[in-house]
Enzyme design. Structure first.
Site, PDB file in Angstrom:
ATOM      1  N   ARG A 128      -7.995 -15.907  -1.389  1.00  0.00           N
ATOM      2  CA  ARG A 128      -7.014 -16.989  -1.554  1.00  0.00           C
ATOM      3  C   ARG A 128      -5.908 -16.793  -0.524  1.00  0.00           C
ATOM      4  O   ARG A 128      -4.772 -16.508  -0.861  1.00  0.00           O
ATOM      5  CB  ARG A 128      -6.460 -16.935  -2.978  1.00  0.00           C
ATOM      6  CG  ARG A 128      -6.942 -18.031  -3.875  1.00  0.00           C
ATOM      7  CD  ARG A 128      -8.389 -17.914  -4.264  1.00  0.00           C
ATOM      8  NE  ARG A 128      -8.972 -19.192  -4.623  1.00  0.00           N
ATOM      9  CZ  ARG A 128      -8.839 -19.786  -5.778  1.00  0.00           C
ATOM     10  NH1 ARG A 128      -8.126 -19.239  -6.704  1.00  0.00           N
ATOM     11  NH2 ARG A 128      -9.416 -20.942  -6.022  1.00  0.00           N
ATOM     12  N   GLN A 133      -8.173 -21.047   3.448  1.00  0.00           N
ATOM     13  CA  GLN A 133      -8.027 -22.263   2.639  1.00  0.00           C
ATOM     14  C   GLN A 133      -9.085 -23.334   2.966  1.00  0.00           C
ATOM     15  O   GLN A 133      -9.627 -23.955   2.066  1.00  0.00           O
ATOM     16  CB  GLN A 133      -6.634 -22.846   2.851  1.00  0.00           C
ATOM     17  CG  GLN A 133      -5.970 -23.193   1.550  1.00  0.00           C
ATOM     18  CD  GLN A 133      -4.465 -23.339   1.681  1.00  0.00           C
ATOM     19  OE1 GLN A 133      -3.900 -23.130   2.751  1.00  0.00           O
ATOM     20  NE2 GLN A 133      -3.820 -23.707   0.598  1.00  0.00           N
ATOM     21  N   ASP A 136     -12.433 -22.680   1.226  1.00  0.00           N
ATOM     22  CA  ASP A 136     -12.364 -22.379  -0.199  1.00  0.00           C
ATOM     23  C   ASP A 136     -13.058 -23.474  -1.032  1.00  0.00           C
ATOM     24  O   ASP A 136     -12.448 -24.441  -1.470  1.00  0.00           O
ATOM     25  CB  ASP A 136     -10.880 -22.242  -0.587  1.00  0.00           C
ATOM     26  CG  ASP A 136     -10.680 -21.872  -2.035  1.00  0.00           C
ATOM     27  OD1 ASP A 136     -11.677 -21.803  -2.783  1.00  0.00           O
ATOM     28  OD2 ASP A 136      -9.523 -21.667  -2.435  1.00  0.00           O
ATOM     29  N   SER A 139     -11.867 -24.210  -4.706  1.00  0.00           N
ATOM     30  CA  SER A 139     -10.743 -25.156  -4.808  1.00  0.00           C
ATOM     31  C   SER A 139     -11.229 -26.587  -4.617  1.00  0.00           C
ATOM     32  O   SER A 139     -10.787 -27.498  -5.315  1.00  0.00           O
ATOM     33  CB  SER A 139      -9.673 -24.845  -3.761  1.00  0.00           C
ATOM     34  OG  SER A 139      -8.989 -23.681  -4.125  1.00  0.00           O
ATOM     35  N   TYR A 235      -4.492 -15.079  -9.218  1.00  0.00           N
ATOM     36  CA  TYR A 235      -5.235 -15.414 -10.439  1.00  0.00           C
ATOM     37  C   TYR A 235      -4.504 -14.886 -11.671  1.00  0.00           C
ATOM     38  O   TYR A 235      -3.776 -13.897 -11.599  1.00  0.00           O
ATOM     39  CB  TYR A 235      -6.617 -14.759 -10.411  1.00  0.00           C
ATOM     40  CG  TYR A 235      -7.610 -15.408  -9.478  1.00  0.00           C
ATOM     41  CD1 TYR A 235      -8.147 -16.657  -9.761  1.00  0.00           C
ATOM     42  CD2 TYR A 235      -8.024 -14.760  -8.324  1.00  0.00           C
ATOM     43  CE1 TYR A 235      -9.067 -17.234  -8.915  1.00  0.00           C
ATOM     44  CE2 TYR A 235      -8.948 -15.343  -7.468  1.00  0.00           C
ATOM     45  CZ  TYR A 235      -9.464 -16.583  -7.769  1.00  0.00           C
ATOM     46  OH  TYR A 235     -10.372 -17.160  -6.930  1.00  0.00           O
TER      47      TYR A 235
END
Ligand SMILES: NC(=O)c1ccc[n+]([C@@H]2O[C@H](COP(=O)([O-])OP(=O)(O)OC[C@H]3O[C@@H](n4cnc5c(N)ncnc54)[C@H](O)[C@@H]3O)[C@@H](O)[C@H]2O)c1
Length: 394
Positions: A128, A133, A136, A139, A235
């Site tokens: 993360r 990003q 990912d 997500s 998390y």
């Protein structure tokens, strides 16, 4: 190098790993793409569209696996526990596999993939970080699930979402509660707000309060504080049973005040915490809806039947899996972009480079050279550490 795109085989799965639009980008990185005939059809991407962008269409699935240096899938063996095993005999040593592998699911499955000599990358383990990003996929899929959960709830609720003032009187807006404000929860808030609902949200990580408020929702504060609520990767951490008990006591009243509850509270690698007990669900008004996005990991509601929609005392509880697959066009588009960015990192001038000094590559790499090489996974499954780091990277 050749990148193969087999048709997804999990029953009902409609996504595809790569879409035609990314093929020119891959070609620039020195990658040719072969696609199993019909692989994108369910998502709205036709063989002719892939062909027009330069991909080769192959009718035979086994042939796709045979010619591919890199196999890209959405649900690989591991996350596909229904039909994924049939792919194992098709793997060949030295082949690269990437997609969702559910790495914390079964040690035996990952070991089986390792024993085929496959270099596998689990897209779930993407760090993360800002740099990662655009790769990912968790997500990306959570964004779609959060959106779709609200639509499913709106479609099932016997009320409208927006407030309306009409000649036939005033309709009050639906009251929506989101429990667990990660990526899916945030998208659920935004979607419910767009439909005109009054939205509240709760998460044990106090850091999300500002994000909730910036989307025009109310942040529910409970008189119970989580210990070290968030780990270094952002998390939630697992809490003790006393915390969860107190949390449920306080949430009961809040839940009863809402028409729709969407739960999306997850702790990585653990069974989902129960936030809504049977009694709490029974406290909701008849006609209310609970959509449990954590259903696949046991569910946040005690009454959730994983994969099912049930009605209990007039309250509809929906525990459907894989909502992202029900929006296959955009889910595939986002997933394909994530994989393509990852492939650009792994393949330089048409050559695959396993640079384990790169945290993105190291953390997602599951198996290589016949071994499970992922340090986090070995620790999770209490496997002995590999002899030396150099051996693990061979
Ligand atoms: N590249 C990046 O920087 C990046 C990418 C994705 C996500 N993130 C961040 O990582 C965080 C986790 O996101 P996610 O969607 O993967 O989360 P997730 O799917 O792991 O969990 C969903 C949410 O459930 C919450 N939760 C867990 N137990 C709970 C409980 N008992 N009560 C209430 N809530 C509970 C978690 O705090 C989390 O917000 C978010 O802050 C997100 O914005 C960062």
């Amino acid at each position: 190098m050749i990148v193969g795109v087999p048709r997804e085989s999990f029953p009902g799965e409609r996504r595809v790993a790569l879409v035609p639009a990314v093929i020119p980008t891959l070609a620039k990185a020195g990658l040719e793409v072969v696609v199993e005939a019909g692989a994108g059809a369910e998502a709205g991407y036709l063989d002719a569209d892939y062909g027009a962008k330069g991909a080769k269409i192959i009718p035979d699935r086994a042939e796709v696996f045979r010619v591919a240096d890199i196999v890209t899938q959405v649900l690989c063996y591991g996350s596909n526990d229904r039909t994924g095993k049939a792919d194992v005999p098709l793997f060949h040593s030295g082949q690269v596999l990437m997609g969702f592998l559910r790495p914390l699911g079964s040690a035996e499955t990952i070991q089986e993939i390792a024993s085929k000599g496959v270099t596998s990358f689990s897209i779930e383990l993407m760090p993360r970080t800002t740099r990662a990003q655009s790769m990912d996929a968790l997500s990306s899929m959570a964004t779609i699930s959060g959106y779709k959960a609200v639509l499913v709830a709106a479609d099932t609720l016997p009320k409208m979402f927006p407030m309306l003032t009409t000649a036939a009187g005033t309709l009050t807006p639906a009251r929506v509660l989101i429990l667990g404000v990660g990526v899916a929860g945030l998208q659920a808030i935004a979607t419910a707000r767009r439909l005109g609902a009054v939205v509240s949200a709760y998460d044990l990580r106090p850091a999300v309060k500002e994000q909730v408020q910036s989307l025009g929702a109310r942040f529910v504060e409970l008189a119970v504080e989580a210990k070290d609520a968030q780990d270094a990767r952002g998390y939630a951490t697992q809490q003790d049973e006393a915390f969860y008990r107190r949390q449920r006591e306080l949430l009961g009243k809040v839940i009863a005040e809402h028409d729709v509850v969407i739960t999306a509270a997850v702790v990585p690698g653990k069974k989902s915490p129960v936030l809504v007990t049977k009694e709490m669900a029974e406290g909701m008004a008849p006609g209310s809806i609970l959509v449990d996005l954590a259903a696949e990991r046991g569910g946040n509601c005690e009454l959730t039947q994983p994969g099912e929609k049930i009605v209990h005392n007039g309250v509809t509880i929906i525990g459907w899996f894989n909502l992202a697959s029900t929006v296959p066009y955009h889910a595939s588009q986002m997933y394909a972009k994530n994989l393509t960015t990852f492939l650009q990192l792994l393949v330089k001038e048409g050559k695959f480079q396993l640079n384990t000094k790169d945290d993105i590559i190291r953390e997602t790499l599951l198996t290589h050279g016949g071994e499970v090489v992922n340090a986090r996974l070995r620790e999770f499954f209490s496997m002995p550490a590999l002899a030396t780091k150099e051996e693990a990277q061979k």
